[in-house]
Design a protein around this motif. Structure first.
Motif, PDB file in Angstrom:
ATOM      1  N   MET A 102       0.839  -1.194   0.000  1.00 43.25           N
ATOM      2  CA  MET A 102       0.000   0.000   0.000  1.00 43.25           C
ATOM      3  C   MET A 102       0.871   1.241   0.000  1.00 43.25           C
ATOM      4  O   MET A 102       1.830   1.332   0.755  1.00 43.25           O
ATOM      5  N   GLN A 103       0.526   2.191  -0.859  1.00 37.47           N
ATOM      6  CA  GLN A 103       1.245   3.450  -0.950  1.00 37.47           C
ATOM      7  C   GLN A 103       0.278   4.601  -0.747  1.00 37.47           C
ATOM      8  O   GLN A 103      -0.788   4.651  -1.374  1.00 37.47           O
ATOM      9  N   GLN A 104       0.629   5.520   0.136  1.00 40.31           N
ATOM     10  CA  GLN A 104      -0.206   6.686   0.344  1.00 40.31           C
ATOM     11  C   GLN A 104       0.293   7.812  -0.552  1.00 40.31           C
ATOM     12  O   GLN A 104       1.447   8.225  -0.480  1.00 40.31           O
ATOM     13  N   HIS A 105      -0.587   8.331  -1.405  1.00 36.17           N
ATOM     14  CA  HIS A 105      -0.222   9.390  -2.341  1.00 36.17           C
ATOM     15  C   HIS A 105      -0.799  10.748  -1.956  1.00 36.17           C
ATOM     16  O   HIS A 105      -0.432  11.770  -2.541  1.00 36.17           O
ATOM     17  N   HIS A 106      -1.679  10.775  -0.992  1.00 35.73           N
ATOM     18  CA  HIS A 106      -2.330  11.988  -0.525  1.00 35.73           C
ATOM     19  C   HIS A 106      -2.912  11.643   0.833  1.00 35.73           C
ATOM     20  O   HIS A 106      -3.094  10.460   1.150  1.00 35.73           O
ATOM     21  N   GLN A 107      -3.217  12.641   1.638  1.00 39.32           N
ATOM     22  CA  GLN A 107      -3.756  12.337   2.968  1.00 39.32           C
ATOM     23  C   GLN A 107      -5.065  11.547   2.909  1.00 39.32           C
ATOM     24  O   GLN A 107      -5.445  10.884   3.879  1.00 39.32           O
ATOM     25  N   ASP A 108      -5.737  11.595   1.729  1.00 35.00           N
ATOM     26  CA  ASP A 108      -7.006  10.897   1.581  1.00 35.00           C
ATOM     27  C   ASP A 108      -7.013   9.889   0.434  1.00 35.00           C
ATOM     28  O   ASP A 108      -8.095   9.480  -0.014  1.00 35.00           O
ATOM     29  N   PHE A 109      -5.828   9.446  -0.023  1.00 32.39           N
ATOM     30  CA  PHE A 109      -5.784   8.519  -1.163  1.00 32.39           C
ATOM     31  C   PHE A 109      -4.637   7.528  -0.986  1.00 32.39           C
ATOM     32  O   PHE A 109      -3.478   7.917  -0.817  1.00 32.39           O
ATOM     33  N   TRP A 110      -4.991   6.230  -1.076  1.00 32.09           N
ATOM     34  CA  TRP A 110      -4.005   5.151  -0.989  1.00 32.09           C
ATOM     35  C   TRP A 110      -4.180   4.218  -2.193  1.00 32.09           C
ATOM     36  O   TRP A 110      -5.302   3.975  -2.641  1.00 32.09           O
ATOM     37  N   ASN A 111      -3.073   3.697  -2.711  1.00 30.74           N
ATOM     38  CA  ASN A 111      -3.121   2.785  -3.852  1.00 30.74           C
ATOM     39  C   ASN A 111      -2.422   1.480  -3.489  1.00 30.74           C
ATOM     40  O   ASN A 111      -1.343   1.476  -2.884  1.00 30.74           O
ATOM     41  N   PHE A 112      -3.062   0.368  -3.851  1.00 34.60           N
ATOM     42  CA  PHE A 112      -2.518  -0.970  -3.607  1.00 34.60           C
ATOM     43  C   PHE A 112      -2.110  -1.563  -4.956  1.00 34.60           C
ATOM     44  O   PHE A 112      -2.921  -1.641  -5.877  1.00 34.60           O
ATOM     45  N   ARG A 113      -0.860  -1.975  -5.075  1.00 34.53           N
ATOM     46  CA  ARG A 113      -0.380  -2.629  -6.287  1.00 34.53           C
ATOM     47  C   ARG A 113      -0.282  -4.123  -6.026  1.00 34.53           C
ATOM     48  O   ARG A 113       0.263  -4.550  -4.998  1.00 34.53           O
ATOM     49  N   GLY A 114      -0.814  -4.911  -6.955  1.00 35.20           N
ATOM     50  CA  GLY A 114      -0.828  -6.343  -6.752  1.00 35.20           C
ATOM     51  C   GLY A 114      -0.308  -7.125  -7.938  1.00 35.20           C
ATOM     52  O   GLY A 114       0.098  -6.566  -8.954  1.00 35.20           O
ATOM     53  N   SER A 115      -0.333  -8.430  -7.790  1.00 32.26           N
ATOM     54  CA  SER A 115       0.160  -9.349  -8.815  1.00 32.26           C
ATOM     55  C   SER A 115      -1.017  -9.961  -9.567  1.00 32.26           C
ATOM     56  O   SER A 115      -2.014 -10.350  -8.980  1.00 32.26           O
ATOM     57  N   PHE A 116      -0.872 -10.026 -10.905  1.00 30.02           N
ATOM     58  CA  PHE A 116      -1.841 -10.744 -11.729  1.00 30.02           C
ATOM     59  C   PHE A 116      -1.068 -11.388 -12.875  1.00 30.02           C
ATOM     60  O   PHE A 116      -0.510 -10.698 -13.723  1.00 30.02           O
ATOM     61  N   LYS A 117      -1.035 -12.715 -12.878  1.00 30.22           N
ATOM     62  CA  LYS A 117      -0.205 -13.433 -13.839  1.00 30.22           C
ATOM     63  C   LYS A 117      -1.041 -14.048 -14.950  1.00 30.22           C
ATOM     64  O   LYS A 117      -2.102 -14.631 -14.700  1.00 30.22           O
ATOM     65  N   ILE A 118      -0.552 -13.889 -16.176  1.00 35.66           N
ATOM     66  CA  ILE A 118      -1.149 -14.533 -17.337  1.00 35.66           C
ATOM     67  C   ILE A 118      -0.506 -15.903 -17.502  1.00 35.66           C
ATOM     68  O   ILE A 118       0.723 -16.011 -17.556  1.00 35.66           O
ATOM     69  N   ALA A 119      -1.339 -16.945 -17.543  1.00 37.97           N
ATOM     70  CA  ALA A 119      -0.846 -18.326 -17.654  1.00 37.97           C
ATOM     71  C   ALA A 119       0.129 -18.665 -16.529  1.00 37.97           C
ATOM     72  O   ALA A 119       1.038 -19.486 -16.698  1.00 37.97           O
ATOM     73  N   LYS A 120      -0.031 -17.999 -15.384  1.00 35.53           N
ATOM     74  CA  LYS A 120       0.776 -18.233 -14.185  1.00 35.53           C
ATOM     75  C   LYS A 120       2.253 -17.912 -14.393  1.00 35.53           C
ATOM     76  O   LYS A 120       3.097 -18.325 -13.590  1.00 35.53           O
ATOM     77  N   VAL A 121       2.555 -17.158 -15.456  1.00 40.29           N
ATOM     78  CA  VAL A 121       3.962 -16.867 -15.761  1.00 40.29           C
ATOM     79  C   VAL A 121       4.212 -15.368 -15.836  1.00 40.29           C
ATOM     80  O   VAL A 121       5.043 -14.820 -15.098  1.00 40.29           O
ATOM     81  N   VAL A 122       3.524 -14.676 -16.736  1.00 45.43           N
ATOM     82  CA  VAL A 122       3.780 -13.257 -16.979  1.00 45.43           C
ATOM     83  C   VAL A 122       2.942 -12.413 -16.028  1.00 45.43           C
ATOM     84  O   VAL A 122       1.706 -12.434 -16.070  1.00 45.43           O
ATOM     85  N   ASP A 123       3.618 -11.674 -15.149  1.00 53.07           N
ATOM     86  CA  ASP A 123       2.927 -10.865 -14.158  1.00 53.07           C
ATOM     87  C   ASP A 123       2.690  -9.463 -14.727  1.00 53.07           C
ATOM     88  O   ASP A 123       3.624  -8.684 -14.892  1.00 53.07           O
ATOM     89  N   ILE A 124       1.424  -9.159 -15.039  1.00 52.39           N
ATOM     90  CA  ILE A 124       1.103  -7.836 -15.582  1.00 52.39           C
ATOM     91  C   ILE A 124       0.590  -6.882 -14.507  1.00 52.39           C
ATOM     92  O   ILE A 124       0.345  -5.708 -14.773  1.00 52.39           O
ATOM     93  N   GLY A 125       0.436  -7.393 -13.283  1.00 51.77           N
ATOM     94  CA  GLY A 125       0.054  -6.540 -12.174  1.00 51.77           C
ATOM     95  C   GLY A 125      -1.417  -6.143 -12.183  1.00 51.77           C
ATOM     96  O   GLY A 125      -2.121  -6.282 -13.175  1.00 51.77           O
ATOM     97  N   THR A 126      -1.867  -5.644 -11.045  1.00 53.96           N
ATOM     98  CA  THR A 126      -3.218  -5.103 -10.927  1.00 53.96           C
ATOM     99  C   THR A 126      -3.227  -4.104  -9.787  1.00 53.96           C
ATOM    100  O   THR A 126      -2.197  -3.869  -9.150  1.00 53.96           O
ATOM    101  N   GLN A 127      -4.391  -3.502  -9.500  1.00 48.74           N
ATOM    102  CA  GLN A 127      -4.434  -2.458  -8.485  1.00 48.74           C
ATOM    103  C   GLN A 127      -5.823  -2.332  -7.880  1.00 48.74           C
ATOM    104  O   GLN A 127      -6.818  -2.831  -8.416  1.00 48.74           O
TER     105      GLN A 127
END
Length: 253
Positions: free
Chosen positions: A1-26
């Protein structure tokens, strides 16, 4: 989790295509003017992020709603709904079709009437000229863009991408830039005027959201923008797809 503003946080996650290529999600968390919270999108967050999210929101009790804004991002809806069972669950029409066992609100987020419920805290934009849910389910160009009013940060899935180079060669390449989804040509409605409608929409958000300081994009990155950077890069992205739009105009008028 990353806080970008006092009222905004963003979560970066993992999403893999065919369990190999991680294109990420949020997903993102925003604090409302009333002190309560909204979640943008769904992701099955890890233990550390789960602790942070629940800590900020009194165990999830302060989360008013989970708002899912991309019709094809459905995989993690069940996990987040279980984590935040008291939150209203809002999605697109396709979310209700694909994950029908969940208790979805009747209103869909692509509908201006549903968007209006959150107008104090959020702005929304749906690209004109696109099939929101195309017949070809590999085409993910359309979604509902969200801008958090206090922070002016934009949360977007797929419609706008941030092209970030791999970390090993990052120093050798130009800084990342915003671009429109590469399947845009397949997403345009097969009717006269669709290309112009899309171009006009892009110019409109370039102007109306000109003071955006940061964009959080799925499958790529969160990008800090210099003053005027949002407008400049949106118009540059539009220029990059002009051949696609011209081809559509030639075929459909």
């Amino acid at each position: 989790m990353q806080q970008h503003h006092q009222d905004f946080w963003n979560f970066r996650g993992s999403f893999k295509i065919a369990k190999v290529v991680d294109i990420g999600t949020q997903m993102s968390l925003v604090r409302r003017a009333n002190g309560r919270f909204l979640v943008l999108d769904s992701y099955d967050i890890d233990d550390a992020d789960r602790t942070s999210l629940l800590g900020l929101t009194e165990g999830g009790r302060l989360v008013d709603a989970i708002i899912n804004v991309h019709p094809f991002h459905t995989i993690h809806c069940t996990a987040l709904a279980k984590l935040l069972p008291d939150a209203r669950l809002i999605g697109t029409a396709r979310h209700r079709d694909e994950v029908g066992e969940l208790q979805w609100e009747p209103g869909v987020i692509e509908d201006p009437a549903t968007q209006a419920e959150f107008a104090e805290d959020l702005e929304f934009s749906v690209p004109d000229g696109l099939d929101f849910v195309p017949d070809d389910e590999s085409v993910h160009s359309a979604s509902v863009l969200v801008r958090h009013k206090p922070s002016k940060i934009v949360h977007v899935d797929d419609t706008i991408m941030v092209l970030a180079p791999p970390s090993l060669i990052e120093a050798l390449l130009p800084e990342p830039r915003m671009r429109f989804h590469p399947a845009l040509g397949k997403a345009l409605k097969k009717e006269a005027g669709a290309a112009d409608a899309y171009a006009n929409w892009a110019r409109r958000i370039a102007a109306e959201w000109a003071d955006t300081p940061l964009v959080c994009a799925a499958h790529s990155a969160a990008r800090d923008l210099p003053p005027g950077g949002w407008s400049e890069e949106i118009l540059e992205a539009l220029d990059k797809v002009e051949k696609v739009l011209d081809k559509h105009r030639a075929e459909h008028g």
